[in-house]
Design a protein around this motif. Structure first.
Motif, PDB file in Angstrom:
ATOM      1  N   PHE A   1       0.799  -1.216   0.000  1.00 49.33           N
ATOM      2  CA  PHE A   1       0.000   0.000   0.000  1.00 49.33           C
ATOM      3  C   PHE A   1       0.837   1.274   0.000  1.00 49.33           C
ATOM      4  CE2 PHE A   1      -2.641  -3.292   1.868  1.00 49.33           C
ATOM      5  CZ  PHE A   1      -3.818  -3.160   1.151  1.00 49.33           C
ATOM      6  N   LEU A   2       2.161   1.131   0.153  1.00 50.22           N
ATOM      7  CA  LEU A   2       3.019   2.314   0.227  1.00 50.22           C
ATOM      8  C   LEU A   2       3.937   2.475  -0.977  1.00 50.22           C
ATOM      9  CD1 LEU A   2       4.063   2.149   4.006  1.00 50.22           C
ATOM     10  CD2 LEU A   2       2.314   3.595   2.952  1.00 50.22           C
ATOM     11  N   GLY A   3       4.303   1.364  -1.607  1.00 47.24           N
ATOM     12  CA  GLY A   3       5.182   1.448  -2.768  1.00 47.24           C
ATOM     13  C   GLY A   3       6.656   1.454  -2.390  1.00 47.24           C
ATOM     14  N   PRO A   4       7.560   1.421  -3.373  1.00 49.36           N
ATOM     15  CA  PRO A   4       8.999   1.440  -3.110  1.00 49.36           C
ATOM     16  C   PRO A   4       9.410   2.700  -2.349  1.00 49.36           C
ATOM     17  CG  PRO A   4       8.552   0.934  -5.416  1.00 49.36           C
ATOM     18  CD  PRO A   4       7.258   1.358  -4.821  1.00 49.36           C
ATOM     19  N   LYS A   5      10.373   2.578  -1.444  1.00 43.26           N
ATOM     20  CA  LYS A   5      10.769   3.697  -0.581  1.00 43.26           C
ATOM     21  C   LYS A   5      11.190   4.929  -1.378  1.00 43.26           C
ATOM     22  CE  LYS A   5      12.007   1.362   3.707  1.00 43.26           C
ATOM     23  NZ  LYS A   5      13.072   1.074   4.691  1.00 43.26           N
ATOM     24  N   GLY A   6      11.990   4.732  -2.415  1.00 42.22           N
ATOM     25  CA  GLY A   6      12.489   5.869  -3.189  1.00 42.22           C
ATOM     26  C   GLY A   6      11.431   6.558  -4.027  1.00 42.22           C
ATOM     27  N   LYS A   7      10.266   5.930  -4.178  1.00 43.24           N
ATOM     28  CA  LYS A   7       9.221   6.476  -5.057  1.00 43.24           C
ATOM     29  C   LYS A   7       8.039   7.061  -4.292  1.00 43.24           C
ATOM     30  CE  LYS A   7      11.441   4.825  -8.658  1.00 43.24           C
ATOM     31  NZ  LYS A   7      12.111   5.706  -9.626  1.00 43.24           N
ATOM     32  N   ARG A   8       8.047   6.940  -2.972  1.00 46.74           N
ATOM     33  CA  ARG A   8       6.868   7.348  -2.198  1.00 46.74           C
ATOM     34  C   ARG A   8       6.596   8.849  -2.275  1.00 46.74           C
ATOM     35  NH1 ARG A   8       7.979   3.502   3.131  1.00 46.74           N
ATOM     36  NH2 ARG A   8       7.705   1.518   1.988  1.00 46.74           N
TER      37      ARG A   8
END
Length: 313
Positions: free
Chosen positions: A64-71
């Motif tokens: 539900f949050l997505g990849p860290k670098g893309k948030r």
């Protein structure tokens, strides 16, 4: 894929026309709703989006949050996308349906401009020309008094509301263009469902906060308006699905050009159901904007085809 195209070569364009029709009917219902703020309509739309996307997120296991670098990009995509929706719905409520629809079609031109600024994409003299056409179209629709005189004819309601709607539609278009630039930056590293999820969740949170601040949260008094709210959610969702399917089986260029059917449907529905005949200024502005967005789409389509041929060689 090739067999499907051979069996029904125009299916993608048919999906695009169907998508344009559904979006236009949803806009008509929005005009018909009484005493419901555009922010509340947007909140209902976000609820429908979440209900549709949630099973997809679970099925594809995207999280539900997505990849860290893309948030951070996803957050701004959600914020700008939902802002564009609220502003567009407001524009639909306070100005003629066709006028607001036409202004939104300047989005490809502004996308090219923003992509040149932030993504260092090429911006040619043709792009400058298309931008001038788009700006001319918006001016013909807005008809500012310092150019057209103090007595502006053919305006739905007061000129003050018309001007507010025009500003909201332009701001909506810029927000939508910024969203597309962010999606280009993110690329295919984030699943499409996750992108819509951020759009719906952030939009819903923002709408609820705005409604409490404005003290505008209330259920429609009329049962007809409640039906319209549900239909707006369903039609908007259907429009998005068919547009996505069209882009999956057809090149982006023809789809972008065929999307100008939105403008045609808006003019027809406005005359048939809202009894508001567009002025020649609006028609002229529409032609300028459609020529601008179509020209931008054709240039990008030809450029992508040329690139594909070079890769084959």
């Amino acid at each position: 894929g090739a067999k499907k195209k051979a069996a029904c070569p125009g299916l993608g364009l048919f999906y695009t026309i169907l998508s344009a029709f559904l979006f236009s009917v949803a806009s008509l219902f929005l005009k018909k709703i009484e005493d419901v703020h555009s922010v509340e309509v947007s909140a209902f739309r976000c609820v429908f989006q979440m209900a549709f996307v949630l099973p997809g997120l679970i099925y594809y296991k995207t999280g539900f949050l997505g990849p860290k670098g893309k948030r951070i990009f996803l957050f701004f995509r959600g914020f700008l996308g939902s802002t564009a929706m609220v502003l567009l719905y407001y524009a639909y409520q306070v100005m003629p349906l066709a006028d607001a629809t036409v202004i939104t079609f300047t989005s490809p031109v502004f996308t090219s401009l923003l992509a040149w600024i932030f993504l260092k994409e090429k911006y040619s003299l043709w792009d400058v020309l298309f931008t001038l056409f788009a700006v001319t179209g918006v001016i013909l629709i807005a008809r500012p008094p310092f150019l057209f005189g103090s007595h502006v004819t053919g305006i739905e309601g007061s000129y003050s509301d018309h001007l507010k709607g025009t500003i909201a539609a332009i701001a909506s278009t810029l927000s939508a263009a910024s969203t597309i630039v962010i999606l280009r930056k993110v690329g295919k590293s984030v699943h499409y469902f996750l992108s819509i999820w951020y759009y719906a969740v952030i939009g819903l949170i923002g709408c609820v906060i705005a409604l409490f601040v404005l003290n505008e949260w209330r259920l429609p008094h009329c049962g007809r308006d409640r039906v319209f709210l549900i239909l707006i959610g369903l039609l908007g969702l259907g429009g998005q699905i068919f547009l996505t399917k069209a882009l999956q089986i057809e090149k982006a260029g023809p789809v972008s050009i065929m999307r100008t059917m939105d403008v045609v449907f808006a003019f027809i529905l406005q005359v048939l159901f809202l009894n508001h005949i567009p002025t020649w200024w609006t028609v002229g502005g529409a032609l300028c904007v459609v020529a601008s967005s179509s020209g931008t789409a054709i240039r990008k389509w030809r450029h992508s085809v040329k690139k594909a041929k070079q890769r084959e060689i």
